[in-house]
Design a protein around this motif. Structure first.
Motif, mmCIF file in Angstrom:
data_model
loop_
_atom_site.group_PDB
_atom_site.id
_atom_site.type_symbol
_atom_site.label_atom_id
_atom_site.label_comp_id
_atom_site.label_asym_id
_atom_site.label_seq_id
_atom_site.Cartn_x
_atom_site.Cartn_y
_atom_site.Cartn_z
ATOM 1 N N LEU A 109 0.852 -1.193 0.000
ATOM 2 C CA LEU A 109 0.000 0.000 0.000
ATOM 3 C C LEU A 109 0.881 1.233 0.000
ATOM 4 O O LEU A 109 1.724 1.392 0.873
ATOM 5 C CB LEU A 109 -0.911 -0.028 1.240
ATOM 6 N N ASP A 110 0.701 2.116 -0.993
ATOM 7 C CA ASP A 110 1.533 3.319 -1.046
ATOM 8 C C ASP A 110 0.801 4.520 -0.435
ATOM 9 O O ASP A 110 -0.395 4.439 -0.144
ATOM 10 C CB ASP A 110 2.015 3.588 -2.475
ATOM 11 N N PRO A 111 1.489 5.652 -0.215
ATOM 12 C CA PRO A 111 0.865 6.820 0.420
ATOM 13 C C PRO A 111 -0.340 7.383 -0.337
ATOM 14 O O PRO A 111 -1.194 8.029 0.257
ATOM 15 C CB PRO A 111 1.997 7.851 0.484
ATOM 16 N N PRO A 116 0.358 4.523 4.362
ATOM 17 C CA PRO A 116 1.464 5.104 5.125
ATOM 18 C C PRO A 116 1.570 6.591 4.823
ATOM 19 O O PRO A 116 1.145 7.058 3.773
ATOM 20 C CB PRO A 116 2.688 4.341 4.613
ATOM 21 N N LYS A 117 2.115 7.327 5.751
ATOM 22 C CA LYS A 117 2.306 8.749 5.549
ATOM 23 C C LYS A 117 3.439 8.972 4.560
ATOM 24 O O LYS A 117 4.446 8.291 4.590
ATOM 25 C CB LYS A 117 2.607 9.430 6.876
ATOM 26 N N ALA A 118 3.243 9.937 3.659
ATOM 27 C CA ALA A 118 4.280 10.279 2.683
ATOM 28 C C ALA A 118 5.454 10.913 3.423
ATOM 29 O O ALA A 118 5.262 11.665 4.387
ATOM 30 C CB ALA A 118 3.734 11.247 1.643
ATOM 31 N N PRO A 119 6.677 10.617 3.009
ATOM 32 C CA PRO A 119 7.823 11.231 3.667
ATOM 33 C C PRO A 119 7.822 12.740 3.460
ATOM 34 O O PRO A 119 7.406 13.225 2.414
ATOM 35 C CB PRO A 119 9.037 10.569 2.986
ATOM 36 N N LEU A 120 8.256 13.446 4.483
ATOM 37 C CA LEU A 120 8.329 14.906 4.389
ATOM 38 C C LEU A 120 9.472 15.292 3.462
ATOM 39 O O LEU A 120 10.571 14.745 3.546
ATOM 40 C CB LEU A 120 8.556 15.509 5.776
ATOM 41 N N SER A 121 9.184 16.213 2.566
ATOM 42 C CA SER A 121 10.239 16.664 1.668
ATOM 43 C C SER A 121 11.055 17.760 2.364
ATOM 44 O O SER A 121 10.504 18.585 3.089
ATOM 45 C CB SER A 121 9.658 17.188 0.353
ATOM 46 N N GLN A 140 -7.668 0.813 -4.939
ATOM 47 C CA GLN A 140 -7.429 1.801 -3.898
ATOM 48 C C GLN A 140 -7.742 1.196 -2.541
ATOM 49 O O GLN A 140 -8.436 0.186 -2.449
ATOM 50 C CB GLN A 140 -8.318 3.033 -4.127
ATOM 51 N N ASP A 141 -7.256 1.828 -1.470
ATOM 52 C CA ASP A 141 -7.459 1.277 -0.133
ATOM 53 C C ASP A 141 -8.926 1.240 0.282
ATOM 54 O O ASP A 141 -9.295 0.486 1.163
ATOM 55 C CB ASP A 141 -6.630 2.038 0.906
ATOM 56 N N ASP A 142 -9.806 2.035 -0.355
ATOM 57 C CA ASP A 142 -11.219 2.025 0.020
ATOM 58 C C ASP A 142 -12.103 1.230 -0.945
ATOM 59 O O ASP A 142 -13.269 0.980 -0.648
ATOM 60 C CB ASP A 142 -11.744 3.445 0.173
ATOM 61 N N ALA A 143 -11.563 0.806 -2.104
ATOM 62 C CA ALA A 143 -12.307 -0.035 -3.050
ATOM 63 C C ALA A 143 -11.316 -0.682 -4.009
ATOM 64 O O ALA A 143 -10.557 0.006 -4.672
ATOM 65 C CB ALA A 143 -13.332 0.784 -3.824
ATOM 66 N N MET A 144 -11.321 -2.001 -4.056
ATOM 67 C CA MET A 144 -10.387 -2.724 -4.923
ATOM 68 C C MET A 144 -11.092 -3.904 -5.579
ATOM 69 O O MET A 144 -12.081 -4.413 -5.063
ATOM 70 C CB MET A 144 -9.178 -3.195 -4.113
#
Length: 145
Positions: free
Chosen positions: A51-53, A138-143, A85-89
């Motif tokens: 699962l990606d951000p 997961p939370k996206a890394p802070l740039s 997607q995480d809410d419908a696949m």
């Protein structure tokens, strides 16, 4: 029953080989319907996924379905690939049960599922149900800024 256990063991090995970053167990309850079955089935399984951000998800799901109550629903095991997607696949796979081999497909979201099974020797079965799976991207890394 011994044949079903062998198939379950082989399928579990295949599912564990899928590349993913997380695995979750789940339980569920489905209502099955169709010309050959109508009733409740308990569902026990595991899903191995990535699962990606952005909420994109793909992976594999292995589940054991057991008939409950007086209905004619019999036991079966399913192995399916999932993507969306995480809410419908969407899910698409194969399974084996008391009525033989079948293809399975459907849609799954947070705590719900709908779909159907198409038996290779003829016939079909639909299902709708609820389950305990929930996915949090997961939370996206802070740039650096």
């Amino acid at each position: 029953m011994k044949r079903m256990m062998t198939i379950a063991a082989v399928t579990a090995c295949l599912a564990s080989a899928a590349v993913a970053n997380d695995t979750k167990g789940f339980v569920g309850l489905n209502w099955t319907f169709g010309p050959g079955a109508s009733g409740l089935e308990g569902v026990f399984g595991a899903m191995n996924y990535d699962l990606d951000p952005d909420g994109d998800i793909h992976g594999a799901k292995l589940s054991l379905h057991l008939g409950m109550g007086p209905g004619p629903v019999q036991g079966k095991i399913k192995f399916a690939g999932v993507a969306g997607q995480d809410d419908a696949m969407a899910e698409l796979g194969m399974g084996y049960g008391s009525r033989g081999w079948f293809g399975t497909g459907g849609l799954m979201g947070k705590h719900w599922t709908v779909g159907g099974d198409l038996f290779f020797n003829g016939g079909w079965e639909g299902f709708g149900g609820i389950h305990s799976l929930k996915f949090d991207p997961p939370k996206a890394p802070l740039s650096p800024g």
